[in-house]
Enzyme design. Structure first.
Site, PDB file in Angstrom:
ATOM      1  N   ARG A  53      20.996  19.004  18.000  1.00  0.00           N
ATOM      2  CA  ARG A  53      19.799  18.256  18.387  1.00  0.00           C
ATOM      3  C   ARG A  53      20.055  17.211  19.461  1.00  0.00           C
ATOM      4  O   ARG A  53      19.337  17.140  20.469  1.00  0.00           O
ATOM      5  CB  ARG A  53      19.175  17.547  17.164  1.00  0.00           C
ATOM      6  CG  ARG A  53      18.347  18.425  16.294  1.00  0.00           C
ATOM      7  CD  ARG A  53      18.498  18.017  14.854  1.00  0.00           C
ATOM      8  NE  ARG A  53      19.838  18.356  14.424  1.00  0.00           N
ATOM      9  CZ  ARG A  53      20.179  19.569  13.951  1.00  0.00           C
ATOM     10  NH1 ARG A  53      19.270  20.472  13.778  1.00  0.00           N
ATOM     11  NH2 ARG A  53      21.431  19.835  13.622  1.00  0.00           N
ATOM     12  N   THR A  54      21.045  16.363  19.251  1.00  0.00           N
ATOM     13  CA  THR A  54      21.183  15.198  20.131  1.00  0.00           C
ATOM     14  C   THR A  54      21.524  15.636  21.550  1.00  0.00           C
ATOM     15  O   THR A  54      20.871  15.234  22.516  1.00  0.00           O
ATOM     16  CB  THR A  54      22.272  14.247  19.577  1.00  0.00           C
ATOM     17  OG1 THR A  54      22.005  14.026  18.195  1.00  0.00           O
ATOM     18  CG2 THR A  54      22.275  12.931  20.333  1.00  0.00           C
ATOM     19  N   LYS A  83      45.034  15.669  25.416  1.00  0.00           N
ATOM     20  CA  LYS A  83      46.419  15.404  25.889  1.00  0.00           C
ATOM     21  C   LYS A  83      46.813  13.962  25.617  1.00  0.00           C
ATOM     22  O   LYS A  83      47.891  13.537  26.019  1.00  0.00           O
ATOM     23  CB  LYS A  83      46.507  15.678  27.391  1.00  0.00           C
ATOM     24  CG  LYS A  83      46.115  17.068  27.810  1.00  0.00           C
ATOM     25  CD  LYS A  83      46.179  17.171  29.335  1.00  0.00           C
ATOM     26  CE  LYS A  83      45.220  18.210  29.849  1.00  0.00           C
ATOM     27  NZ  LYS A  83      44.930  18.031  31.273  1.00  0.00           N
ATOM     28  N   ARG A 105      29.035  10.991  22.458  1.00  0.00           N
ATOM     29  CA  ARG A 105      29.257  11.114  21.009  1.00  0.00           C
ATOM     30  C   ARG A 105      30.757  11.152  20.774  1.00  0.00           C
ATOM     31  O   ARG A 105      31.478  11.924  21.431  1.00  0.00           O
ATOM     32  CB  ARG A 105      28.608  12.366  20.431  1.00  0.00           C
ATOM     33  CG  ARG A 105      29.010  12.587  18.976  1.00  0.00           C
ATOM     34  CD  ARG A 105      28.210  13.645  18.288  1.00  0.00           C
ATOM     35  NE  ARG A 105      26.857  13.176  18.010  1.00  0.00           N
ATOM     36  CZ  ARG A 105      25.966  13.850  17.293  1.00  0.00           C
ATOM     37  NH1 ARG A 105      26.291  15.023  16.782  1.00  0.00           N
ATOM     38  NH2 ARG A 105      24.762  13.375  17.082  1.00  0.00           N
ATOM     39  N   HIS A 133      23.965   5.596  15.123  1.00  0.00           N
ATOM     40  CA  HIS A 133      23.339   6.677  15.894  1.00  0.00           C
ATOM     41  C   HIS A 133      21.955   6.141  16.286  1.00  0.00           C
ATOM     42  O   HIS A 133      20.928   6.588  15.764  1.00  0.00           O
ATOM     43  CB  HIS A 133      23.247   7.930  15.024  1.00  0.00           C
ATOM     44  CG  HIS A 133      22.929   9.190  15.769  1.00  0.00           C
ATOM     45  ND1 HIS A 133      22.536   9.214  17.099  1.00  0.00           N
ATOM     46  CD2 HIS A 133      22.932  10.494  15.348  1.00  0.00           C
ATOM     47  CE1 HIS A 133      22.311  10.467  17.457  1.00  0.00           C
ATOM     48  NE2 HIS A 133      22.557  11.260  16.424  1.00  0.00           N
TER      49      HIS A 133
HETATM   50  N1   CP Z   1      20.722  14.514  13.877  1.00  0.00           N
HETATM   51  C1   CP Z   1      21.758  14.826  14.701  1.00  0.00           C
HETATM   52  O1   CP Z   1      22.458  13.931  15.225  1.00  0.00           O
HETATM   53  O2   CP Z   1      21.934  16.154  14.881  1.00  0.00           O
HETATM   54  P1   CP Z   1      23.077  16.819  15.764  1.00  0.00           P
HETATM   55  O3   CP Z   1      24.395  16.469  15.134  1.00  0.00           O
HETATM   56  O4   CP Z   1      22.777  18.270  15.761  1.00  0.00           O
HETATM   57  O5   CP Z   1      23.003  16.211  17.150  1.00  0.00           O
END
Ligand code: CP
Length: 312
Positions: A53-54, A83, A105, A133
């Site tokens: 999703r993100t 590395k 991320r 998040h």
């Molecule tokens: N909700 C969420 O962060 O989903 P993903 O890990 O698929 O990005």
């Protein structure tokens, strides 16, 4: 520079502005009146952990806005992090390639903040280990506002693996900015919400309680925000299959299915940041109260507004 690092950084006027902007943007999008307002800019998405999703909603949203997108979806394995390159060095190098914004991320708590310290462009935290998040929490909050028509005065049950769940942590911080919200955390004893979040809620005079059993809490809820047990973050010394098996056992008393739906109020909604791994059964999907797929769709529009905001 406008980084997005934590839910803490947003105040209520910003959140209300975000909801309005997102509504306007999705109307313009539906009428094909959006144009390509960010066609001068470039997005880098750097993901050291898996995502559906993100990453895709950021990249799709960016493309709809006319941005060019450069992406690495498995940086832990395929970037020079494998590395031994530090995150700081990687970010410095990436900035030299002239992105307009970096969505990051990472598997370590605090990684986005470290990146922001050395970056010459905005950093958007797309999840930093068990930390935060914030863009997920913003889309969660937008979904609550859209589905329920308000946030003040709601009873919101947040359940699942709250020790590792960064979406739950970020959402709790945002809810503290509203009036008379009651948060009920439901989690197995070893997976309770962190003391840092409870201290934050106390400092902000937010009302919250904790439960081990889900049934009494579910019956009171206007909003049920359910999350999975994060087997990838627990007992990491164990083989993956064993962790998954333990997680499956632990989630048994916390599965929402057809029987549980009967205990939930008619006007309640069920949210989940997804992915789910059995803690909400597929039988629930056809119930109108199941709002998690609408929630995921909202994510793209919210993130489009956020991309535009950081680039102002
Ligand atoms: N909700 C969420 O962060 O989903 P993903 O890990 O698929 O990005």
């Amino acid at each position: 520079m406008r980084h997005i690092l934590t839910s803490e950084q947003f105040d209520r006027p910003f959140l209300e502005w975000l909801f309005q902007q997102t509504d306007s943007l999705r109307t313009a999008f539906a009428k094909q009146q959006l144009g390509r307002p960010l066609d001068w800019s470039m997005l880098f998405t750097i993901f050291y952990e898996p995502s559906t999703r993100t990453r895709i909603s950021f990249e799709a949203g960016a493309s709809h806005l006319g941005m060019r997108v450069v992406s690495t979806e498995n940086a832990r394995e395929f970037s020079s992090g494998a590395k031994g390159e530090t995150l700081e060095d990687t970010i410095r190098i990436l900035c030299g390639y002239k992105p307009s914004v970096i969505v990051l991320r990472h598997f370590e708590n605090g990684a986005a903040e470290r990146a922001a310290k050395v970056s010459t462009v905005p950093i958007i935290n797309a999840g930093d280990g068990p930390g935060e998040h914030p863009t997920q929490a913003l889309l969660d909050l937008y979904t609550i506002a859209r589905e329920k028509g308000k946030i003040d005065g709601l009873t919101i049950v947040i359940g699942g693996d709250l020790a590792h769940g960064r979406t739950a942590r970020s959402l709790a911080k945002l809810l503290a900015k509203f009036d008379d919200v009651q948060i009920i955390f439901v989690a197995p004893p070893r997976f309770r919400i962190g003391r840092d979040i409870k201290d934050y809620l106390k400092r902000h005079h937010a009302h919250f309680s904790e439960e081990i059993y889900m049934f009494p809490a579910l019956a009171k809820a206007d909003v049920i925000y359910w999350t999975r047990i994060q087997s990838e973050r627990m007992m990491t010394w164990m083989p993956k299959f064993m962790r998954r098996w333990i997680a499956m056992l632990m989630q048994q008393p916390y599965i929402i299915g057809r029987t549980e739906l009967e205990r939930i109020r008619e006007d309640a909604i069920v949210l989940h940041p997804l992915p789910r791994v059995g803690e909400i059964t597929t039988e629930v999907d056809i119930d109108l109260r199941a709002a998690y797929f609408r929630q995921a769709e909202n994510g793209m529009y919210v993130r489009m507004v956020l991309l535009d905001w950081v680039l102002q």
